[in-house]
Design a protein around this motif. Structure first.
Motif, PDB file in Angstrom:
ATOM      1  N   ALA A 113       0.830  -1.217   0.000  1.00 27.39           N
ATOM      2  CA  ALA A 113       0.000   0.000   0.000  1.00 27.39           C
ATOM      3  C   ALA A 113       0.857   1.256   0.000  1.00 27.39           C
ATOM      4  N   SER A 114       1.996   1.232   0.694  1.00 27.15           N
ATOM      5  CA  SER A 114       2.862   2.417   0.711  1.00 27.15           C
ATOM      6  C   SER A 114       3.435   2.691  -0.674  1.00 27.15           C
ATOM      7  N   ASN A 117       0.607   4.055  -2.822  1.00 31.71           N
ATOM      8  CA  ASN A 117       0.227   5.392  -2.375  1.00 31.71           C
ATOM      9  C   ASN A 117       0.999   6.484  -3.111  1.00 31.71           C
ATOM     10  N   HIS A 118       2.145   6.132  -3.689  1.00 35.44           N
ATOM     11  CA  HIS A 118       2.948   7.116  -4.393  1.00 35.44           C
ATOM     12  C   HIS A 118       2.663   7.124  -5.889  1.00 35.44           C
ATOM     13  N   GLY A 123      -3.752   9.506  -1.245  1.00 29.03           N
ATOM     14  CA  GLY A 123      -3.922   8.235  -0.554  1.00 29.03           C
ATOM     15  C   GLY A 123      -4.870   7.254  -1.213  1.00 29.03           C
ATOM     16  N   ALA A 126      -3.145   3.622  -1.516  1.00 29.46           N
ATOM     17  CA  ALA A 126      -3.095   2.874  -0.261  1.00 29.46           C
ATOM     18  C   ALA A 126      -4.490   2.480   0.193  1.00 29.46           C
ATOM     19  N   PRO A 278       0.541  12.553  -4.666  1.00 29.40           N
ATOM     20  CA  PRO A 278       0.802  11.151  -4.322  1.00 29.40           C
ATOM     21  C   PRO A 278       1.854  11.032  -3.225  1.00 29.40           C
ATOM     22  N   GLY A 279       1.439  10.504  -2.080  1.00 33.42           N
ATOM     23  CA  GLY A 279       2.371  10.308  -0.979  1.00 33.42           C
ATOM     24  C   GLY A 279       2.980  11.583  -0.446  1.00 33.42           C
TER      25      GLY A 279
END
Length: 334
Positions: A113-114, A117-118, A123, A126, A278-279
């Motif tokens: 998910a991390s 997330n980018h 988010g 994720a 993103p992130g």
């Protein structure tokens, strides 16, 4: 009398496999495409970040050179803290769910998910990965989305509490922004309109939607182990990210005390969460570098600390995280 073939057809039409399809359809709004205005804000923030990077390129270049000669012991500590963030995220996610989740797959899902997330703004990556994972573990779509909301809200409360605790230890470091009369008038108007909104026709629908979520929160806090996992994991997640910044700062010779660095990171990350990048790419980098510089750090050292933090938490884990994501999708764990 009904023929046997007719009974078989009726049974086929009402067979249980329709339930997972309904669950997947209910989950589709969680991963829907962002609105056009959302993408416009994202593009504007990324272009602004590119402009700032171009304008301050000498400081970034000097920071990268400083990072290349950073203290390896402190960088190792930062890398260890970065690895711990995924375990802390998994602990908080387990605390947001009453049902027991498979530990190894839960940690792998947070790692995947991390990385996702980018790739998507605000988010969404994720969130989609975690919703799919919880649904694979047997939770309905609504409960899966509710668990993510509980985890996110707890994380926000923990960050604000840490900021409130660190502000007295670092007097004068953070200052409240000056609010104009227009902003104060808008805030007062919103407060006066709140009682009116509570009696509008759509409020009962919102209350019906919030009722299951509040019931889940009460059920979680009725079990001390789940409540401890939720709040402890959220606290560890914020603390470990702060430790990564502190360790990288020490490695590159950032002339700021650790408590100040932690407070500046928590404040910058909270502010960057308002922008849909993103992130937090671009928004967090600019906010953190600005906060460190305003606090008295040289521009090159601040840029080096931000680059090192991003290296340990984003760029190095990105490809392995995407590989884990692909493996989990192939094995139908997502």
């Amino acid at each position: 009398m009904t023929a046997p073939g007719t009974e078989t057809t009726a049974d086929t039409k009402t067979s249980p496999p329709a339930a997972p399809a309904a669950g997947l359809a209910a989950a589709s709004p969680v991963v829907r495409r962002p609105a056009p205005w959302h993408l416009g804000v994202l593009l504007a923030v990324l272009l602004g970040g590119a402009y700032l990077a171009r304008r301050h390129w000498p400081a970034l270049e000097s920071g990268a050179g400083r990072l290349a000669g950073a203290d390896q012991g402190w960088m190792l500590l930062g890398a260890t803290a970065a690895l711990g963030t995924w375990a802390a995220s998994a602990l908080a996610q387990q605390g947001a769910v009453v049902r027991r989740l498979p530990r190894a797959r839960l940690v792998a899902a947070q790692f995947a998910a991390s990385a996702a997330n980018h790739l998507l703004p605000a988010g969404l990556g994720a969130g989609a990965v975690n919703v799919r994972f919880l649904m694979r573990c047997g939770l309905p779509a609504a409960r899966s989305a509710g668990a993510l909301a509980v985890k996110a809200a707890t994380g926000a409360v923990v960050r604000l509490a840490l900021i409130a605790l660190l502000v007295p230890a670092c007097p004068g470091l953070l200052r409240l922004p000056h609010l104009s009369a227009t902003v104060l008038a808008c805030a007062l108007g919103g407060a006066l309109l709140l009682p009116v909104l509570l009696v509008t026709p759509w409020w009962p629908r919102c209350r019906r939607a919030l009722t299951p979520l509040l019931a889940d929160i009460r059920a979680l806090h009725a079990r001390p182990a789940r409540a401890a996992a939720l709040w402890g994991g959220s606290l560890a997640f914020a603390g470990l990210h702060s430790l990564v910044v502190i360790a990288v700062g020490q490695a590159v010779g950032l002339p700021l005390p650790p408590l100040q660095v932690a407070l500046l990171y928590l404040a910058a990350s909270s502010a960057a969460a308002l922008l849909p990048t993103p992130g937090g790419l671009g928004s967090l980098d600019a906010a953190l570098a600005l906060a460190l510089t305003v606090a008295g750090a040289p521009g090159a050292a601040a840029a080096s600390a931000v680059l090192g933090y991003r290296l340990l938490t984003v760029w190095l884990p990105l490809v392995p995280g995407l590989l884990v994501l692909g493996v989990m999708v192939r094995r139908k764990a997502l």
